[in-house]
Design an enzyme around this catalytic site. Structure first.
Site, mmCIF file in Angstrom:
data_model
loop_
_atom_site.group_PDB
_atom_site.id
_atom_site.type_symbol
_atom_site.label_atom_id
_atom_site.label_comp_id
_atom_site.label_asym_id
_atom_site.label_seq_id
_atom_site.Cartn_x
_atom_site.Cartn_y
_atom_site.Cartn_z
ATOM 1 N N ARG A 2 21.045 2.250 -7.027
ATOM 2 C CA ARG A 2 19.958 3.138 -7.424
ATOM 3 C C ARG A 2 20.355 4.601 -7.290
ATOM 4 N NH1 ARG A 2 16.064 5.742 -4.345
ATOM 5 N NH2 ARG A 2 16.852 4.686 -2.504
ATOM 6 N N ARG A 47 25.679 7.321 -4.273
ATOM 7 C CA ARG A 47 25.531 6.839 -2.903
ATOM 8 C C ARG A 47 26.535 5.752 -2.526
ATOM 9 N NH1 ARG A 47 19.332 6.249 -1.718
ATOM 10 N NH2 ARG A 47 19.483 8.511 -1.804
ATOM 11 N N GLU A 68 20.441 15.643 -5.289
ATOM 12 C CA GLU A 68 20.967 14.619 -4.382
ATOM 13 C C GLU A 68 22.120 13.912 -5.073
ATOM 14 O OE1 GLU A 68 17.710 12.809 -1.504
ATOM 15 O OE2 GLU A 68 17.016 12.716 -3.555
ATOM 16 N N HIS A 112 22.629 3.308 2.660
ATOM 17 C CA HIS A 112 22.576 4.775 2.651
ATOM 18 C C HIS A 112 23.727 5.311 3.490
ATOM 19 C CE1 HIS A 112 21.204 8.891 2.926
ATOM 20 N NE2 HIS A 112 20.243 8.625 2.066
ATOM 21 N N SER A 158 0.811 -1.221 0.000
ATOM 22 C CA SER A 158 0.000 0.000 0.000
ATOM 23 C C SER A 158 0.844 1.271 0.000
ATOM 24 C CB SER A 158 -0.937 -0.011 1.206
ATOM 25 O OG SER A 158 -0.191 -0.096 2.408
ATOM 26 N N GLY A 159 2.058 1.185 -0.569
ATOM 27 C CA GLY A 159 2.853 2.401 -0.757
ATOM 28 C C GLY A 159 2.521 3.018 -2.106
ATOM 29 N N HIS A 184 19.487 0.357 3.071
ATOM 30 C CA HIS A 184 18.467 1.325 2.688
ATOM 31 C C HIS A 184 17.533 0.818 1.595
ATOM 32 C CE1 HIS A 184 16.694 5.264 2.153
ATOM 33 N NE2 HIS A 184 17.126 5.369 0.911
#
Ligand code: SIN
Length: 566
Positions: free
Chosen positions: A410, A314, A144, A265, A42-43, A375
């Site tokens: 990612r 990252r 970012e 992360h 449900s995201g 992460h």
């Protein structure tokens, strides 16, 4: 723009076979119902799919393990990346995504993501999500790690996910034809004679008539169940992220791809050596606004490491921090953002500010202790460009899926976008290919559960041996420990045991893939194989399961970043 390499890498050996539970030992269903499509999760991915599918199929049922807002979307801080700013283009977003992915992205999937992304974000805004705007009323965009342009749209300063989740839940509440079952774990798929979807078994915790084990007969399942961060001791993921959908798909015959590419992360708040479970994220957007990393001596960590310094991709930042922690023998480094000032902190990062203060650190006056933590799963259930898996009638979207857009690492803020874009695509393809109703065939696969009590040991060995830095010896240790945890839950029927069995299934497959990939690429860092090796390892590792036995195969593919990257 990086072009694909044409050289085909030499085939690599397959990993040895490992035995795992082929199904969870759920008792016979006590209740049953029907829906054309069941959406698990449900995201942003799950609710986007449900809202669009309801326009094309009669009945959509959404199943979620906790309440609607409990998944990872709610926690997303930085934002959603798309070429929305003046002068930015999908092509530039594509280049940044391919470079971050260290040669392991699928070029076609990336082109879908960056090409359809801007329209998908505008649709989200039309649905009611309120993003931050600048003084002229245009979307406020930030930057970012790994991005060469300001292209991250955000909401509530650093509460982007919460705002998106709010808007989606409001839209679902206004769509009474979407049925929602909360507090429901999807246990296993029910399969038809042809191996395709016939339904799904659920374990529902206290929802009136729908309590205990039940069966939903359906014609398609959309898996949007999120990630697997709880495989590790410290993660930014919420408690529900136990890899349930990934393990369910594997047991049902779907292929898992790129599992070894787990993103750590770089800046997760360090709360002390004994802190476990979900840890506070300090968004990369804080570095995007000028914060920088220093060690205990006050020396800048990222200077000279990468042309983008503190805004390097990252994996580069996580590795640099880990190296410095090893060199200094300290359990964390520091993120210094004092110069942003109180007013800026309060306006731009109110959630992070409040969280840090709650843990006794005031970022306005002192640096924040940070260390890398698990992460994001860049890999997952392998899909095509329309979210289809290898199991007829099973689709996957969001973090549970491996659509090919993330490769070995990612790019920041591409995950909300992936869920949005590929759920829209599933809602386009699925209605035209709905399977006829089918009877489930009896499940004869070997069953077995793992006791919930072994979870801390599993997480500990995964963190120590299969975490940021990996080696053949450490991976062998992990494989041995994990092997010893199997079969410890005979006779158990409870949520903890089902979740822990899913964790073990994923941990074992991830460890096997990390062992097989003898190179360093993106977020997969092998101290015994420190170089990227396109000649042997460009392409993907695919995990499959037949009757409880998993196998891994290497599928060579050309590097998609021109071959020059990490
Ligand atoms: C962050 O805000 O740093 C996380 C964003 C992301 O994981 O994409």
């Amino acid at each position: 723009m990086p072009g694909p390499l044409t050289t085909a890498p030499a085939p690599a050996p397959a990993a040895p076979v490992r035995r795992l539970p082929g199904r969870l030992s759920a008792p016979d269903p006590g209740w049953s119902t029907r829906a054309d499509v069941v959406v698990i999760g449900s995201g942003i991915a799950g609710l986007t799919a449900a809202l669009r599918l309801r326009e094309h199929v009669e009945k959509v049922l959404v199943v979620t393990k906790d309440v609607l807002a409990a998944g990872s979307t709610q926690w997303a801080q930085g934002g959603i990346a798309a070429a929305l700013g003046e002068g930015d283009t999908p092509e530039q977003h594509e280049v940044d995504t391919l470079v971050a992915g260290a040669g392991a992205c699928d070029l076609d999937a990336v082109r879908v993501l960056v090409g359809e992304g801007p329209e998908a974000v505008h649709e989200l805004i039309a649905l009611g999500a309120r993003f931050d705007v600048d003084a002229t009323g245009l979307l406020a965009l930030t930057r970012e790690g790994g991005h060469h342009r300001d292209r991250i749209a955000h909401a509530g300063g650093d509460a982007t996910g919460a705002e998106i989740q709010r808007a989606l839940i409001a839209a679902v509440a206004a769509a009474p034809d979407i049925e929602v079952v909360q507090h429901a774990l999807a246990v296993d798929l029910l399969l038809a004679e042809d191996g395709g979807v016939a339904g799904v078994t659920l374990h529902v915790m206290g929802e009136g008539e729908r309590d205990g084990i039940g069966a939903v007969h359906c014609r398609a399942v959309v898996l949007a169940s999120g990630g697997l961060g709880q495989v590790f001791s410290q993660t930014t993921n919420p408690a529900v992220s136990t890899g349930d959908g990934t393990a369910l798909a594997l047991r049902a015959g779907a292929t898992l791809r790129d599992l070894e590419f787990v993103q750590f992360h770089p800046t997760v708040m360090y709360l002390g050596p004994d802190s476990r479970g979900q840890q506070p994220l300090i968004s990369e957007a804080v570095r995007g606004e000028g914060a920088f990393l220093v060690d205990h001596a006050g020396d800048r960590i990222m200077q000279g490491v990468h042309e983008l310094a503190d805004l390097a991709p990252r994996d580069v930042v996580a590795k640099a921090i880990t190296r410095r922690m090893h060199e200094t023998g300290r359990p964390h480094v520091w993120l210094d953002a004092r110069h942003l000032g109180a007013a800026f902190w309060e306006r731009r990062f109110p959630t992070i500010l409040a969280t840090a203060r709650r843990h006794g650190v005031d970022p306005v006056t002192e640096p924040i202790p940070v260390a890398p933590a698990c992460h994001y799963a860049s890999g997952g259930v392998r899909t095509d460009l329309w979210g289809r898996t290898d199991v007829p009638g099973l689709y996957a979207t969001g973090e549970v899926a491996c659509s090919g857009v993330h490769g070995a690492n990612r790019l920041a803020s591409n995950s909300l976008l992936e869920g949005l874009v590929f759920s829209r695509r599933i809602a386009t393809a699925l209605p035209g290919e709905l399977r006829p109703w089918a009877e489930p065939v009896p499940d004869e696969r070997p069953a077995g559960l793992v006791a919930g009590s072994v979870r801390p040991r599993l997480q500990e060995v995964m963190t120590e041996r299969v975490g940021v830095l990996r080696s053949a010896a450490g991976l062998a240790d992990a494989a041995e420990v994990l092997g010893g945890l199997a079969g410890t839950g005979a006779g158990l029927v409870d949520l903890d045991a089902w979740e822990t069995t899913n964790l073990l299934t994923i941990a074992a497959a991830l460890t096997d893939a990390a062992t097989l990939r003898e190179e360093t690429r993106g977020s997969h860092w092998r101290e015994d194989h420190p170089e990227r090796d396109d000649a042997r390892w460009a392409g993907h590792l695919d995990v499959a399961m037949t009757d409880g036995a998993t196998t891994i195969e290497h599928h060579p593919a050309p590097a998609t970043d021109g071959g020059a990257g990490r």
